[in-house]
Design a protein around this motif. Structure first.
Motif, PDB file in Angstrom:
ATOM      1  N   TYR A   1      23.000   5.235 -23.062  1.00 15.04           N
ATOM      2  CA  TYR A   1      23.141   4.712 -21.709  1.00 15.04           C
ATOM      3  C   TYR A   1      23.059   5.857 -20.702  1.00 15.04           C
ATOM      4  N   ALA A   2      22.455   5.578 -19.567  1.00 18.38           N
ATOM      5  CA  ALA A   2      22.419   6.559 -18.479  1.00 18.38           C
ATOM      6  C   ALA A   2      22.614   5.847 -17.150  1.00 18.38           C
ATOM      7  N   LYS A   3      23.297   6.523 -16.240  1.00 14.81           N
ATOM      8  CA  LYS A   3      23.470   6.035 -14.867  1.00 14.81           C
ATOM      9  C   LYS A   3      22.814   7.059 -13.958  1.00 14.81           C
ATOM     10  N   LEU A   4      21.937   6.581 -13.088  1.00 13.42           N
ATOM     11  CA  LEU A   4      21.205   7.439 -12.175  1.00 13.42           C
ATOM     12  C   LEU A   4      21.495   7.033 -10.740  1.00 13.42           C
ATOM     13  N   THR A   5      21.312   7.975  -9.844  1.00 12.98           N
ATOM     14  CA  THR A   5      21.347   7.684  -8.417  1.00 12.98           C
ATOM     15  C   THR A   5      20.028   8.168  -7.837  1.00 12.98           C
ATOM     16  N   ASP A   6      19.410   7.312  -7.061  1.00  9.40           N
ATOM     17  CA  ASP A   6      18.115   7.621  -6.461  1.00  9.40           C
ATOM     18  C   ASP A   6      18.229   7.500  -4.957  1.00  9.40           C
ATOM     19  N   CYS A   7      17.682   8.478  -4.263  1.00  7.42           N
ATOM     20  CA  CYS A   7      17.479   8.342  -2.825  1.00  7.42           C
ATOM     21  C   CYS A   7      16.033   7.892  -2.679  1.00  7.42           C
ATOM     22  N   LEU A   8      15.860   6.609  -2.505  1.00  5.28           N
ATOM     23  CA  LEU A   8      14.530   6.030  -2.412  1.00  5.28           C
ATOM     24  C   LEU A   8      14.080   6.079  -0.952  1.00  5.28           C
ATOM     25  N   ASP A   9      12.916   6.630  -0.735  1.00  6.81           N
ATOM     26  CA  ASP A   9      12.344   6.708   0.607  1.00  6.81           C
ATOM     27  C   ASP A   9      11.092   5.838   0.634  1.00  6.81           C
ATOM     28  N   SER A  10      11.193   4.698   1.309  1.00  7.48           N
ATOM     29  CA  SER A  10      10.082   3.741   1.342  1.00  7.48           C
ATOM     30  C   SER A  10       9.195   3.914   2.581  1.00  7.48           C
ATOM     31  N   THR A  11       9.336   5.026   3.275  1.00  2.00           N
ATOM     32  CA  THR A  11       8.552   5.269   4.490  1.00  2.00           C
ATOM     33  C   THR A  11       7.051   5.092   4.242  1.00  2.00           C
ATOM     34  N   GLY A  12       6.551   5.597   3.119  1.00  2.00           N
ATOM     35  CA  GLY A  12       5.118   5.542   2.834  1.00  2.00           C
ATOM     36  C   GLY A  12       4.686   4.333   2.034  1.00  2.00           C
ATOM     37  N   TRP A  13       5.586   3.371   1.867  1.00  2.00           N
ATOM     38  CA  TRP A  13       5.296   2.176   1.080  1.00  2.00           C
ATOM     39  C   TRP A  13       5.303   0.984   2.022  1.00  2.00           C
TER      40      TRP A  13
ATOM     41  N   THR B   1       0.873  -1.177   0.000  1.00  2.00           N
ATOM     42  CA  THR B   1       0.000   0.000   0.000  1.00  2.00           C
ATOM     43  C   THR B   1       0.906   1.221   0.000  1.00  2.00           C
ATOM     44  N   GLY B   2       0.375   2.330  -0.454  1.00  2.00           N
ATOM     45  CA  GLY B   2       1.173   3.549  -0.516  1.00  2.00           C
ATOM     46  C   GLY B   2       2.190   3.472  -1.634  1.00  2.00           C
ATOM     47  N   GLU B   3       3.200   4.302  -1.535  1.00  2.00           N
ATOM     48  CA  GLU B   3       4.241   4.309  -2.553  1.00  2.00           C
ATOM     49  C   GLU B   3       5.500   4.971  -2.012  1.00  2.00           C
ATOM     50  N   PRO B   4       6.641   4.624  -2.597  1.00  2.59           N
ATOM     51  CA  PRO B   4       7.885   5.280  -2.185  1.00  2.59           C
ATOM     52  C   PRO B   4       8.005   6.646  -2.851  1.00  2.59           C
TER      53      PRO B   4
END
Length: 151
Positions: A93-105, A73-76
């Motif tokens: 090609y691309a390289k990404l960096t993500d700060c994933l916040d799973s608090t609401g997931w 339920t919810g989402e990051p």
């Protein structure tokens, strides 16, 4: 006189490609959230935005969660940057960096909607390294590698 390109685009000739890969990554997550909320990728566009390891890992996760009767339920939320873009390669090609916040997931049992017990020491905000490739006209997320460090 109206400029034909924004100031930021004239300073960064790759701005449009960066926006496109970020949009694909955001759509990848929107479709994953749909799939995880129902425990199945059927009826989602996960495969439009993911390929290779990213797609197989999503399918494997969904299979394992479904076998345990778990959905989300919810989402990051995300704070994503494009660290490297090679648009002139045969396969861009691309390289990404993500700060994933799973608090609401949240992970819950589908039948009861009761929360799944999670380790108290798990990271809820963490760095994820992402690789994308442009296949034809479509950017696809090919690897998503969570890091064991907070952001």
């Amino acid at each position: 006189m109206t400029p034909s390109a924004s100031a930021s685009e004239s300073e960064d000739p790759q701005a449009a490609q960066k926006r496109a890969v970020l949009q694909a990554y955001n759509r990848f997550w929107e479709e994953q959230v749909k799939a995880y909320s129902r425990g199945d990728a059927t009826g989602t566009e996960v495969a439009k935005y993911a390929a290779a390891q990213a797609l197989s890992a999503t399918k494997q996760d969904l299979s394992e969660l479904r076998s345990q009767g778990i959905v989300t339920t919810g989402e990051p939320t995300h704070a994503t940057s494009v660290d490297k873009l090679q648009a002139d390669k045969k396969v861009p090609y691309a390289k990404l960096t993500d700060c994933l916040d799973s608090t609401g997931w949240k992970f819950v049992y589908a039948e009861s909607q009761k929360p799944v017990d999670m380790p108290t020491n798990r990271l809820v905000r963490y760095v994820t390294e992402v690789e994308a490739e442009k296949w034809g006209n479509q950017w696809k997320i090919v690897t998503v590698t969570p890091q064991q460090r907070s952001c």
